[in-house]
Design a protein around this motif. Structure first.
Motif, PDB file in Angstrom:
ATOM      1  N   ARG A   7      -0.463 -23.567  -9.998  1.00 19.52           N
ATOM      2  CA  ARG A   7      -1.505 -23.187  -9.283  1.00 19.52           C
ATOM      3  C   ARG A   7      -1.714 -22.040  -8.582  1.00 19.52           C
ATOM      4  O   ARG A   7      -1.063 -21.508  -7.652  1.00 19.52           O
ATOM      5  N   LYS A   8      -3.193 -21.938  -8.449  1.00 17.21           N
ATOM      6  CA  LYS A   8      -3.589 -20.627  -7.425  1.00 17.21           C
ATOM      7  C   LYS A   8      -3.457 -20.694  -6.273  1.00 17.21           C
ATOM      8  O   LYS A   8      -3.778 -21.572  -5.697  1.00 17.21           O
ATOM      9  N   LEU A   9      -2.194 -19.941  -5.060  1.00 18.33           N
ATOM     10  CA  LEU A   9      -2.545 -20.279  -3.493  1.00 18.33           C
ATOM     11  C   LEU A   9      -3.601 -20.196  -2.989  1.00 18.33           C
ATOM     12  O   LEU A   9      -4.141 -18.783  -3.201  1.00 18.33           O
ATOM     13  N   SER A  10      -4.346 -20.988  -2.266  1.00 16.68           N
ATOM     14  CA  SER A  10      -5.403 -20.995  -0.769  1.00 16.68           C
ATOM     15  C   SER A  10      -5.312 -19.505  -0.511  1.00 16.68           C
ATOM     16  O   SER A  10      -3.765 -19.217   0.394  1.00 16.68           O
ATOM     17  N   LYS A  11      -6.236 -19.168  -0.014  1.00 16.56           N
ATOM     18  CA  LYS A  11      -6.150 -17.923   1.072  1.00 16.56           C
ATOM     19  C   LYS A  11      -5.821 -18.292   2.487  1.00 16.56           C
ATOM     20  O   LYS A  11      -4.922 -17.630   2.614  1.00 16.56           O
ATOM     21  N   GLY A  12      -5.943 -19.674   2.681  1.00 16.96           N
ATOM     22  CA  GLY A  12      -5.245 -20.515   4.105  1.00 16.96           C
ATOM     23  C   GLY A  12      -4.032 -20.556   3.876  1.00 16.96           C
ATOM     24  O   GLY A  12      -2.906 -19.949   4.784  1.00 16.96           O
ATOM     25  N   ARG A  13      -3.248 -20.804   2.777  1.00 13.61           N
ATOM     26  CA  ARG A  13      -2.306 -21.035   2.321  1.00 13.61           C
ATOM     27  C   ARG A  13      -0.945 -19.974   2.736  1.00 13.61           C
ATOM     28  O   ARG A  13      -0.450 -19.504   3.114  1.00 13.61           O
ATOM     29  N   ARG A  14      -1.754 -18.558   1.803  1.00 15.84           N
ATOM     30  CA  ARG A  14      -1.255 -17.268   1.577  1.00 15.84           C
ATOM     31  C   ARG A  14      -0.924 -16.475   2.924  1.00 15.84           C
ATOM     32  O   ARG A  14       0.009 -15.900   3.409  1.00 15.84           O
ATOM     33  N   ASP A  15      -2.015 -17.097   3.765  1.00 14.16           N
ATOM     34  CA  ASP A  15      -2.521 -16.048   5.299  1.00 14.16           C
ATOM     35  C   ASP A  15      -1.417 -17.438   6.319  1.00 14.16           C
ATOM     36  O   ASP A  15      -0.636 -16.332   7.475  1.00 14.16           O
ATOM     37  N   ARG A  16      -1.149 -18.368   6.197  1.00  7.84           N
ATOM     38  CA  ARG A  16      -0.106 -18.838   7.190  1.00  7.84           C
ATOM     39  C   ARG A  16       1.095 -18.376   6.821  1.00  7.84           C
ATOM     40  O   ARG A  16       2.228 -18.412   8.090  1.00  7.84           O
ATOM     41  N   ARG A  17       1.214 -18.248   5.707  1.00 10.29           N
ATOM     42  CA  ARG A  17       2.944 -17.722   5.924  1.00 10.29           C
ATOM     43  C   ARG A  17       3.047 -16.664   5.839  1.00 10.29           C
ATOM     44  O   ARG A  17       4.049 -16.054   6.429  1.00 10.29           O
ATOM     45  N   ARG A  18       1.794 -15.472   5.797  1.00  5.95           N
ATOM     46  CA  ARG A  18       2.098 -14.472   6.279  1.00  5.95           C
ATOM     47  C   ARG A  18       2.099 -13.892   8.297  1.00  5.95           C
ATOM     48  O   ARG A  18       2.192 -12.974   8.170  1.00  5.95           O
ATOM     49  N   ALA A  19       1.323 -14.678   8.754  1.00 10.21           N
ATOM     50  CA  ALA A  19       1.416 -14.736   9.656  1.00 10.21           C
ATOM     51  C   ALA A  19       2.405 -14.757  10.635  1.00 10.21           C
ATOM     52  O   ALA A  19       1.863 -14.116  11.493  1.00 10.21           O
ATOM     53  N   HIS A  20       3.427 -15.137  10.260  1.00 11.09           N
ATOM     54  CA  HIS A  20       5.376 -14.788  11.137  1.00 11.09           C
ATOM     55  C   HIS A  20       5.333 -13.358  11.213  1.00 11.09           C
ATOM     56  O   HIS A  20       5.948 -12.955  12.137  1.00 11.09           O
ATOM     57  N   ASP A  21       4.470 -12.575  10.124  1.00 10.15           N
ATOM     58  CA  ASP A  21       5.609 -11.330  10.808  1.00 10.15           C
ATOM     59  C   ASP A  21       4.621 -10.655  11.543  1.00 10.15           C
ATOM     60  O   ASP A  21       5.439  -9.719  12.255  1.00 10.15           O
ATOM     61  N   ALA A  22       3.591 -10.901  11.869  1.00  3.71           N
ATOM     62  CA  ALA A  22       3.152 -10.086  12.749  1.00  3.71           C
ATOM     63  C   ALA A  22       3.213 -10.631  14.614  1.00  3.71           C
ATOM     64  O   ALA A  22       2.939  -9.818  15.439  1.00  3.71           O
ATOM     65  N   LEU A  23       4.480 -12.085  14.932  1.00  2.00           N
ATOM     66  CA  LEU A  23       4.755 -12.416  16.214  1.00  2.00           C
ATOM     67  C   LEU A  23       5.959 -11.597  16.091  1.00  2.00           C
ATOM     68  O   LEU A  23       6.345 -11.713  17.650  1.00  2.00           O
ATOM     69  N   MET A  24       6.361 -10.635  15.345  1.00  2.88           N
ATOM     70  CA  MET A  24       7.682 -10.157  15.787  1.00  2.88           C
ATOM     71  C   MET A  24       7.158  -8.931  17.074  1.00  2.88           C
ATOM     72  O   MET A  24       6.473  -8.553  16.634  1.00  2.88           O
ATOM     73  N   ALA A  25       8.292  -8.522  18.311  1.00  2.93           N
ATOM     74  CA  ALA A  25       7.630  -7.487  18.743  1.00  2.93           C
ATOM     75  C   ALA A  25       7.924  -6.423  18.339  1.00  2.93           C
ATOM     76  O   ALA A  25       8.716  -6.122  17.541  1.00  2.93           O
ATOM     77  N   MET A  26       7.908  -5.360  18.936  1.00  3.86           N
ATOM     78  CA  MET A  26       7.666  -3.669  17.708  1.00  3.86           C
ATOM     79  C   MET A  26       8.716  -2.766  18.574  1.00  3.86           C
ATOM     80  O   MET A  26       9.434  -3.634  20.050  1.00  3.86           O
ATOM     81  N   ASN A  27       9.325  -2.663  17.733  1.00  3.95           N
ATOM     82  CA  ASN A  27      10.332  -2.159  18.048  1.00  3.95           C
ATOM     83  C   ASN A  27      10.214  -0.837  18.862  1.00  3.95           C
ATOM     84  O   ASN A  27       9.412   0.322  18.702  1.00  3.95           O
ATOM     85  N   LEU A  28      10.186  -0.897  20.355  1.00  5.92           N
ATOM     86  CA  LEU A  28      10.139  -0.264  21.172  1.00  5.92           C
ATOM     87  C   LEU A  28      11.210   1.197  20.994  1.00  5.92           C
ATOM     88  O   LEU A  28      12.105   0.735  21.802  1.00  5.92           O
ATOM     89  N   VAL A  29      10.943   2.683  21.736  1.00  7.18           N
ATOM     90  CA  VAL A  29      12.451   3.140  22.503  1.00  7.18           C
ATOM     91  C   VAL A  29      11.664   4.499  23.030  1.00  7.18           C
ATOM     92  O   VAL A  29      10.652   4.315  23.574  1.00  7.18           O
ATOM     93  N   GLN A  30      12.661   5.373  23.950  1.00  6.56           N
ATOM     94  CA  GLN A  30      12.757   5.619  25.395  1.00  6.56           C
ATOM     95  C   GLN A  30      12.662   7.301  24.844  1.00  6.56           C
ATOM     96  O   GLN A  30      13.199   7.705  24.019  1.00  6.56           O
ATOM     97  N   CYS A  31      11.286   7.815  25.480  1.00  3.12           N
ATOM     98  CA  CYS A  31      11.307   9.241  24.957  1.00  3.12           C
ATOM     99  C   CYS A  31      11.704  10.162  25.794  1.00  3.12           C
ATOM    100  O   CYS A  31      12.121   9.838  27.053  1.00  3.12           O
ATOM    101  N   SER A  32      13.118  11.124  24.873  1.00  2.00           N
ATOM    102  CA  SER A  32      13.853  12.084  25.443  1.00  2.00           C
ATOM    103  C   SER A  32      13.077  13.066  26.598  1.00  2.00           C
ATOM    104  O   SER A  32      14.200  13.206  27.208  1.00  2.00           O
TER     105      SER A  32
END
Length: 65
Positions: A7-32
């Protein structure tokens, strides 16, 4: 034979699965050059340097009281 979903995955189910990707912290480095935190492999927005050389000329704003 290639396995296919029954069956086709609903947009809500698809988006709930993808929502965890945005929770990761940004990888920041210090300018030399200036020590400001920035994204890796990008020009520093504070001083305009990339890999030890000035790529963009950034004008310093004068602070007025």
């Amino acid at each position: 034979m290639v396995p296919l979903p029954k069956r086709k995955l609903s947009k809500g189910r698809r988006d709930r699965r993808r929502a965890h990707d945005a929770l990761m912290a940004m990888n920041l480095v210090q300018c030399s050059q200036c020590g400001e935190m920035r994204l890796p492999h990008t020009v520093c927005p504070n001083c305009g340097h990339y890999q030890g050389r000035e790529v963009i000329s950034v004008e310093k704003e004068k602070k007025t009281k």
